[in-house]
Each structure stands twice: as structure tokens, then as C-alpha cells.
Design a protein around this motif. Structure first.
Motif, PDB file in Angstrom:
ATOM      1  N   ALA A 197      40.012  28.200  48.805  1.00 33.68           N
ATOM      2  CA  ALA A 197      38.686  28.137  49.420  1.00 33.68           C
ATOM      3  C   ALA A 197      38.779  27.390  50.748  1.00 33.68           C
ATOM      4  CB  ALA A 197      37.696  27.455  48.480  1.00 33.68           C
ATOM      5  N   THR A 198      37.773  27.546  51.591  1.00 35.04           N
ATOM      6  CA  THR A 198      37.788  26.910  52.910  1.00 35.04           C
ATOM      7  C   THR A 198      36.740  25.808  53.036  1.00 35.04           C
ATOM      8  OG1 THR A 198      36.290  28.610  53.751  1.00 35.04           O
ATOM      9  CG2 THR A 198      38.655  28.971  54.062  1.00 35.04           C
ATOM     10  N   THR A 199      35.865  25.675  52.060  1.00 33.58           N
ATOM     11  CA  THR A 199      34.811  24.674  52.133  1.00 33.58           C
ATOM     12  C   THR A 199      35.360  23.276  51.847  1.00 33.58           C
ATOM     13  OG1 THR A 199      34.299  25.115  49.816  1.00 33.58           O
ATOM     14  CG2 THR A 199      33.008  26.293  51.475  1.00 33.58           C
ATOM     15  N   GLY A 200      34.621  22.251  52.286  1.00 29.93           N
ATOM     16  CA  GLY A 200      34.990  20.879  51.980  1.00 29.93           C
ATOM     17  C   GLY A 200      36.414  20.549  52.379  1.00 29.93           C
ATOM     18  N   ASN A 201      37.160  19.956  51.441  1.00 29.47           N
ATOM     19  CA  ASN A 201      38.551  19.581  51.711  1.00 29.47           C
ATOM     20  C   ASN A 201      39.549  20.658  51.314  1.00 29.47           C
ATOM     21  OD1 ASN A 201      37.955  17.007  52.757  1.00 29.47           O
ATOM     22  ND2 ASN A 201      37.702  16.186  50.689  1.00 29.47           N
ATOM     23  N   ASN A 202      39.083  21.830  50.919  1.00 35.74           N
ATOM     24  CA  ASN A 202      39.972  22.926  50.519  1.00 35.74           C
ATOM     25  C   ASN A 202      40.702  23.478  51.741  1.00 35.74           C
ATOM     26  OD1 ASN A 202      38.866  22.686  47.877  1.00 35.74           O
ATOM     27  ND2 ASN A 202      37.115  23.907  48.539  1.00 35.74           N
ATOM     28  N   ILE A 203      41.930  23.954  51.544  1.00 39.71           N
ATOM     29  CA  ILE A 203      42.783  24.251  52.709  1.00 39.71           C
ATOM     30  C   ILE A 203      42.842  25.726  53.084  1.00 39.71           C
ATOM     31  CG2 ILE A 203      44.182  22.199  52.282  1.00 39.71           C
ATOM     32  CD1 ILE A 203      46.444  24.127  51.329  1.00 39.71           C
ATOM     33  N   GLY A 204      42.276  26.628  52.278  1.00 38.20           N
ATOM     34  CA  GLY A 204      42.125  28.007  52.720  1.00 38.20           C
ATOM     35  C   GLY A 204      43.401  28.797  52.922  1.00 38.20           C
ATOM     36  N   ILE A 248      51.265  36.724  36.896  1.00 33.66           N
ATOM     37  CA  ILE A 248      50.945  37.083  38.282  1.00 33.66           C
ATOM     38  C   ILE A 248      49.611  37.828  38.366  1.00 33.66           C
ATOM     39  CG2 ILE A 248      51.600  38.597  40.197  1.00 33.66           C
ATOM     40  CD1 ILE A 248      53.214  36.125  40.311  1.00 33.66           C
ATOM     41  N   VAL A 249      49.434  38.840  37.540  1.00 38.38           N
ATOM     42  CA  VAL A 249      48.241  39.690  37.651  1.00 38.38           C
ATOM     43  C   VAL A 249      46.950  38.917  37.403  1.00 38.38           C
ATOM     44  CG1 VAL A 249      47.012  41.649  36.618  1.00 38.38           C
ATOM     45  CG2 VAL A 249      49.437  41.866  37.246  1.00 38.38           C
ATOM     46  N   PRO A 250      46.799  38.205  36.278  1.00 40.06           N
ATOM     47  CA  PRO A 250      45.533  37.484  36.087  1.00 40.06           C
ATOM     48  C   PRO A 250      45.308  36.385  37.112  1.00 40.06           C
ATOM     49  CG  PRO A 250      47.108  36.957  34.338  1.00 40.06           C
ATOM     50  CD  PRO A 250      47.666  38.102  35.089  1.00 40.06           C
ATOM     51  N   LEU A 251      46.391  35.749  37.566  1.00 40.52           N
ATOM     52  CA  LEU A 251      46.219  34.695  38.566  1.00 40.52           C
ATOM     53  C   LEU A 251      45.779  35.282  39.903  1.00 40.52           C
ATOM     54  CD1 LEU A 251      46.384  31.640  38.828  1.00 40.52           C
ATOM     55  CD2 LEU A 251      48.703  31.921  39.718  1.00 40.52           C
ATOM     56  N   LEU A 252      46.369  36.414  40.296  1.00 39.85           N
ATOM     57  CA  LEU A 252      45.939  37.065  41.530  1.00 39.85           C
ATOM     58  C   LEU A 252      44.470  37.461  41.455  1.00 39.85           C
ATOM     59  CD1 LEU A 252      48.962  39.332  42.544  1.00 39.85           C
ATOM     60  CD2 LEU A 252      48.119  37.304  43.742  1.00 39.85           C
ATOM     61  N   LYS A 253      44.018  37.897  40.305  1.00 42.31           N
ATOM     62  CA  LYS A 253      42.610  38.256  40.168  1.00 42.31           C
ATOM     63  C   LYS A 253      41.711  37.041  40.371  1.00 42.31           C
ATOM     64  CE  LYS A 253      43.152  42.322  37.179  1.00 42.31           C
ATOM     65  NZ  LYS A 253      42.828  42.944  35.860  1.00 42.31           N
ATOM     66  N   GLU A 254      42.126  35.888  39.870  1.00 44.73           N
ATOM     67  CA  GLU A 254      41.338  34.675  40.073  1.00 44.73           C
ATOM     68  C   GLU A 254      41.345  34.256  41.534  1.00 44.73           C
ATOM     69  OE1 GLU A 254      42.193  31.486  37.366  1.00 44.73           O
ATOM     70  OE2 GLU A 254      42.270  32.811  35.616  1.00 44.73           O
ATOM     71  N   ILE A 255      42.479  34.433  42.196  1.00 44.37           N
ATOM     72  CA  ILE A 255      42.570  34.115  43.618  1.00 44.37           C
ATOM     73  C   ILE A 255      41.704  35.071  44.436  1.00 44.37           C
ATOM     74  CG2 ILE A 255      44.132  34.095  45.610  1.00 44.37           C
ATOM     75  CD1 ILE A 255      46.327  33.138  43.603  1.00 44.37           C
ATOM     76  N   LEU A 256      41.736  36.353  44.093  1.00 38.76           N
ATOM     77  CA  LEU A 256      40.943  37.343  44.821  1.00 38.76           C
ATOM     78  C   LEU A 256      39.450  37.118  44.632  1.00 38.76           C
ATOM     79  CD1 LEU A 256      43.144  40.482  44.113  1.00 38.76           C
ATOM     80  CD2 LEU A 256      42.695  39.471  46.364  1.00 38.76           C
ATOM     81  N   ALA A 257      39.062  36.500  43.538  1.00 37.99           N
ATOM     82  CA  ALA A 257      37.649  36.161  43.346  1.00 37.99           C
ATOM     83  C   ALA A 257      37.207  35.097  44.344  1.00 37.99           C
ATOM     84  CB  ALA A 257      37.417  35.685  41.916  1.00 37.99           C
ATOM     85  N   ILE A 258      38.150  34.264  44.804  1.00 42.56           N
ATOM     86  CA  ILE A 258      37.861  33.244  45.808  1.00 42.56           C
ATOM     87  C   ILE A 258      37.988  33.822  47.209  1.00 42.56           C
ATOM     88  CG2 ILE A 258      38.576  30.995  46.731  1.00 42.56           C
ATOM     89  CD1 ILE A 258      39.679  30.382  43.908  1.00 42.56           C
ATOM     90  N   ASN A 259      39.056  34.570  47.460  1.00 43.99           N
ATOM     91  CA  ASN A 259      39.286  35.197  48.765  1.00 43.99           C
ATOM     92  C   ASN A 259      39.660  36.660  48.546  1.00 43.99           C
ATOM     93  OD1 ASN A 259      40.033  36.100  51.276  1.00 43.99           O
ATOM     94  ND2 ASN A 259      41.551  34.506  51.661  1.00 43.99           N
ATOM     95  N   PRO A 260      38.665  37.558  48.529  1.00 45.76           N
ATOM     96  CA  PRO A 260      38.935  38.973  48.237  1.00 45.76           C
ATOM     97  C   PRO A 260      39.795  39.669  49.272  1.00 45.76           C
ATOM     98  CG  PRO A 260      36.586  38.457  48.044  1.00 45.76           C
ATOM     99  CD  PRO A 260      37.229  37.286  48.708  1.00 45.76           C
TER     100      PRO A 260
END
Length: 561
Positions: A197-204, A248-260
Motif C-alpha cells: 500500500a502507499t498510504t501512511g508509512n507503507n512503502i508501495g 504463490i497463487v493465494p499470496l499474489l491474489k492478496e497482493i493484487l487486492a491491494i495493488n491490482p
């Protein structure tokens, strides 16, 4: 008042008449500096406005001047004072609409005669990583000020632009995914927010690389079509994602939910053993008879991932094609890769696959390899560009390729940090050569190596990297942040995909790079690679700011264009 190893700085504070007295205080500790308690007090007619301090160690003497101080831009300027170097948090009080309005700021007091600014009306922000003071990607604020000095000046010119950036990130190795998937869902989501994520202290983090099959940072070597010795699967009927289906697959899906929109690059460490001339996942080469089948393997991989909601933006035909010592690994000469790219490109075209084909994916000491492929017109027609690592060679090799093939893209796809890591040394080398050096040599991205490892630097294959330190060390539901996190954070948070590199000149001791973002901000990144602090100017659109950067420190400045 002593001035030895002390600094005079100035704060602009708003002051006005009021009929009551008020106090506010806040205490902060930054790094190894002593705790300092700052109290502001404002009394009738603002004549006695002052800032007082008390500390557990060290001599501090902070003192306001009275109302006879000159005005700066029409605002009363209450000047101070001397203090030890370090970071301190202060709370300023200002009269707003008949009442108090408080703001809390972190100010950095530099040593000797350095100048540091508290933000006023025309402010910018800066993120600083300063290993000597244990300042770790901390947000600061700065104010432009005309600098009247003879210091070297870095001039940023946004009218001169170069390549657009695709992103900054890591390789999500199978081992990284395995560790993260073992976290409970809430903890993992918090970690992924911090990273992506890019909000707050998140590094994007804005770009990922994954292995097609296992890399050497999986717990064992595998491909997506492993068979018993002597068996063949020319139709790829037994193709499956194996262990990656649950990591890999479920983790990528969680990441894509944050940055599609995060780009994902796929790279194989080896073809299935039955396609190779040594029938092993280590070393050996692809048999010519299986080029067509192996191209179909890539097609099947991309289509399978797409059906799972995961777009593979690009692939490289082979990770480190001249390194047969890793496990897994496969040797692929430039002639072999050119031949394979012709087959692969035709397969992509026939199947309407738009994933980019990026060649080489190995060290900068052999630019002749990608150049040979790009000189083959029949192969080059399918090639988007070339990817590099920097375990050998010089980052300037990317410019050598660009100069011969300016219409082909450049990428930087891997660099490890070795455990246990020296933060100052590793941060400086990676920022200078990769975060700054790679874009200045036309790279569209910068990727560090593995995202996560455990406290024992596992998992890895037998013969895989045994001292590769992840950006995070993950131990169950707990984690610690390591060097490469701060390396990537210096760029990823603000140099968003679509940002364009713009002109900035180099000066002695301060390598730098600048970008214009899609939302019209200027982001510039600086490293002091000298053994002492370094004072310099930054100039943009007629405004010049003086800044002092400690030895080994990295600063990212952001301001509206």
C-alpha cells in the motif's frame, strides 16, 4: 553560548495577541540521542514567547529573541539557538481564529554550521534513512530557501525527460510466499499493507518477479511438469502449478487486492528435466527437439495464471542463463536463446499473449549476450528489452545496450543482500548502483532479490543461496525489517509507475536521480557516499535549497511541480 559542534537554526512561528497563557509539551527519542522535553509557552503580546528544553544528557541552550526580531515574509521570525546534532520533536503553538492550533514537527539539528528548515507556507516533504543516527525511512519536512553560498548545486530540469518507470520491488520467491502464508491472516494482511500500500508509512512496492517453477529459494527444486525418469509429456497434460498453488497463487491474489495493477515478471530457473540434455534440474541445456514444447510450457503457464486472475506482464526465457552452478539452473547460450525466442514469440502471437519477452536476465559484465540477440532481427522482433543483475560488471553496461538499441527497454531484475548485512554499507552500494544508477542508465525498474527469509536464512534448495537475506525476516507471526526494505522504500513509495526520469546533474559525493510523477510531483533521491557529512544545494524552477546529508544517508525529496 558555546558553538563548538553545535548549530544555529531558525524557526518561523506565528504570533498574535491573546489574553491567556498556554503550554504544550512532547517528548521524543530518535536513535541514540538523549531524550529532550520541549515546552512552548505564549503570553500576552507574544513578547515572551519562547521554547525551553530539559534533557537527560548533553547541554542545550534554546532561547527566543524578543519582538524586535525582523520579519520574514511578513511573519514574525523568532530566532534561536544552539543544540547538539540529532532529531528532536517540537510542538509549535500558533493563534488561529482566537484559539490555539498546535502542530508537531520533527526537526533535524545538524552539526557545525549546517542549516535545517522547519516547514512554512511553501513546504515539501522528505524521507530520510540515516544509518549512523538510526533514522530509518523517517518522514521529515523541508522548506525552500534561497541559498546564498558557493556550494555545488544539483539542478533538476523537468523539461528534459527520459524513460518511464514501471516500478520498484522484489522477487516473491516460493520460500518468501511459504513463510508469509504461514502467518495468520490478520498479521499477513498488515504486512502486505506495509509492503504494497502507499498510504501512511507503507512503502508501495510496485513491481514483482516470481519464479516459473522453483528458484533456489524454494525448499526443493521442481518445475510444473516433473515426471519419473525416462517419462515424457510432450502434450503437457500433466502440467500443474504444484506447490505454488498453495503459496504463490493465494499470496499474489492478496497482493493484487491491494495493488491490482502491479506488474509481475515470471522467470524460470530450469525447464523440466525431461526436456534437458542432462535429465536434471541442475545445469544442462534445453534440447533443441523440445523448444516447441518448452514454448508451449510458457503459454500454458501464462494462460493458467490468467485463469486464476493473475496477469503475467512479462517473462524472461531463463534466469541467469550462463550460471549452471545453482539448483535449479539451466545453461542457455545467446544463440540458443535467440532460437528459442523466435519459437516463443511466434507461440505468443498465435495465442494472443501480450506478455513481454525480456532477454538475458544475468550480469552486467556480458552486454554482448543481449546485443547478439537484438542483432538477430528475427528474434528481436519479439523482444521488448534486456534484463540485468549486478553480481559482476558495471551498471553502465545498460547504457551500452541502450546506445545501440534505443528502442528496446532495459530492466534491472535481481540483486541480493548478503546476511547479516551492514546497513550503511549495503544501503549505500545498492542505492548508488541500483536505485540511482540503474534508472540513470535507462532501466525501467529496480528489483531486489528475495522478499522474505526466516531467521536461519531458509528456505533454500540443496545448493541454493544459503546467506540471502530477505527484506523481511519472518519468524511465525513476527517479522523484522532488513536492509533491502529501506533500499526499495527510498524510491517505491513516491516514484510510482508511469513516473518519468528527468534531468539532474551529478556532483562530487552526492549521486542522485530525479523523476516527475504522473500526479505532477518531483521526486529526487540523494546519497552521501563520502566519509563525512556533505552540504550541497538543490535547485528547481529558480528556487534553491541548501541541505546537509550525513555520511551514508539517503534522502528522498518530494514537492509539487
Amino acid at each position: 553560548m558555546k558553538k563548538n559542534k553545535q548549530t544555529m537554526i531558525s524557526i518561523i512561528a506565528l504570533a498574535a495577541l491573546f489574553s491567556s497563557c498556554s503550554k504544550e509539551s512532547v517528548t521524543g527519542v530518535i536513535g541514540s540521542k538523549p531524550t529532550a522535553s520541549f515546552t512552548t509557552e505564549q503570553v500576552n503580546n507574544a513578547i515572551n514567547t519562547y521554547l525551553s528544553t530539559s534533557t537527560t544528557a548533553g547541554a542545550f541552550n534554546w532561547q527566543w529573541q524578543n519582538e524586535s526580531d525582523p520579519k520574514v515574509n511578513g511573519v514574525d521570525s523568532f530566532r534561536t539557538y544552539y543544540a547538539e546534532a540529532g532529531d528532536y520533536r517540537v510542538k509549535l503553538l500558533a493563534l488561529t481564529n482566537g484559539g490555539y492550533d498546535t502542530t508537531s514537527q520533527v526537526i533535524h539539528v545538524a552539526q557545525d554550521d549546517s542549516t535545517v528548515f522547519i516547514p512554512g507556507f511553501d513546504s515539501s516533504i522528505m524521507y530520510l534513512t540515516d544509518p549512523d543516527y538510526n533514522v530509518l525511512f523517517a518522514k521529515k519536512k523541508i522548506q525552500w530557501k534561497v541559498a546564498d553560498n558557493t556550494l555545488e548545486t544539483i539542478k533538476i530540469d523537468a523539461s528534459a525527460s527520459y524513460q518511464a518507470m514501471d516500478g520498484f520491488g522484489f522477487t516473491l520467491t516460493g520460500g518468501s510466499a511459504q513463510l508469509l502464508m504461514k502467518m495468520d491472516a490478520t498479521t499477513r494482511q498488515n504486512v502486505l499493507q506495509l509492503l504494497f500500500a502507499t498510504t501512511g508509512n507503507n512503502i508501495g512496492i510496485s513491481y514483482l518477479r516470481v519464479s516459473i517453477g522453483a528458484s533456489d529459494l524454494n525448499d526443493h527444486a521442481f518445475t510444473y511438469d516433473d515426471l519419473s525418469t525416462g517419462a515424457i509429456d510432450a502434450s503437457l497434460s500433466k502440467f500443474n502449478l504444484g506447490p505454488d498453488s498453495s503459496t504463490i497463487v493465494p499470496l499474489l491474489k492478496e497482493i493484487l487486492a491491494i495493488n491490482p495493477n502491479i506488474p509481475i515478471l515470471g522467470s524460470p530457473w530450469s525447464a523440466p528435466a525431461w526436456m534437458k540434455d542432462n535429465n536434471s534440474l541442475k545445469a544442462g541445456s534445453l534440447k533443441n527437439d523440445y523448444m516447441d514444447t518448452y514454448a508451449n510450457y510458457f503459454v500454458k503457464y501464462i494462460q493458467t495464471m490468467k485463469n486464476l486472475g493473475i496477469n503475467i506482464a512479462a517473462i524472461t526465457p531463463q534466469n541467469e542463463p550462463m550460471n549452471g552452478n545453482n539448483n535449479p539452473s539451466m545453461v542457455m547460450t545467446s544463440d540458443q536463446q535467440a532460437s528459442f525466442v523466435k519459437v516463443l514469440g511466434a507461440k505468443f502471437k498465435a495465442n494472443s499473449i501480450t506478455s513481454k519477452i525480456i532477454v538475458w536476465d544475468h550480469n552486467a559484465d556480458d552486454a554482448a549476450y543481449p546485443i547478439a540477440i537484438l542483432n538477430d532481427a528475427n528474434a528481436a522482433q519479439f523482444v521488448d528489452g534486456s534484463a540485468f543483475h549486478l553480481y559482476a560488471g558495471n551498471i553502465s553496461a545498460l547504457s551500452d545496450v541502450h546506445n545501440q538499441f534505443p528502442n528496446k527497454n532495459l530492466y534491472f531484475t535481481e540483486q541480493w543482500v548478503g546476511a547479516p548485512s551492514n546497513l550503511k554499507g549495503d544501503l549505500g552500494w545498492h542505492v548508488e548502483n541500483l536505485i540511482i544508477g540503474a534508472p540513470r542508465n535507462w532501466s525501467k525498474n529496480v528489483l531486489e532479490w528475495n522478499l522474505a527469509s526466516d531467521p536461519n536464512l531458509m528456505p533454500h534448495t540443496d545448493g541454493g543461496c544459503s546467506n540471502c537475506l530477505g527484506a523481511l525476516t519472518v519468524n511465525g507471526n513476527s517479522y523484522t525489517i532488513n536492509t533491502s526494505y529501506y533500499i526499495i522504500a527510498a524510491a517505491s513509495k513516491f516514484v510510482r509507475p508511469g513516473s518519468v526520469r528527468v534531468s539532474s546533474n551529478m556532483i562530487s559525493g552526492v549521486p542522485n536521480v530525479a523523476f516527475k510523477t504522473p500526479d505532477n510531483h518531483i521526486v529526487s533521491i540523494y546519497l552521501n557516499n563520502t566519509g563525512d557529512k556533505k552540504a550541497f544545494n538543490i535547485q528547481y524552477n529558480g528556487k534553491t535549497m541548501q541541505y546537509v546529508l550525513n555520511s551514508g544517508a539517503v534522502a528522498t525529496f518530494v514537492w509539487k511541480q
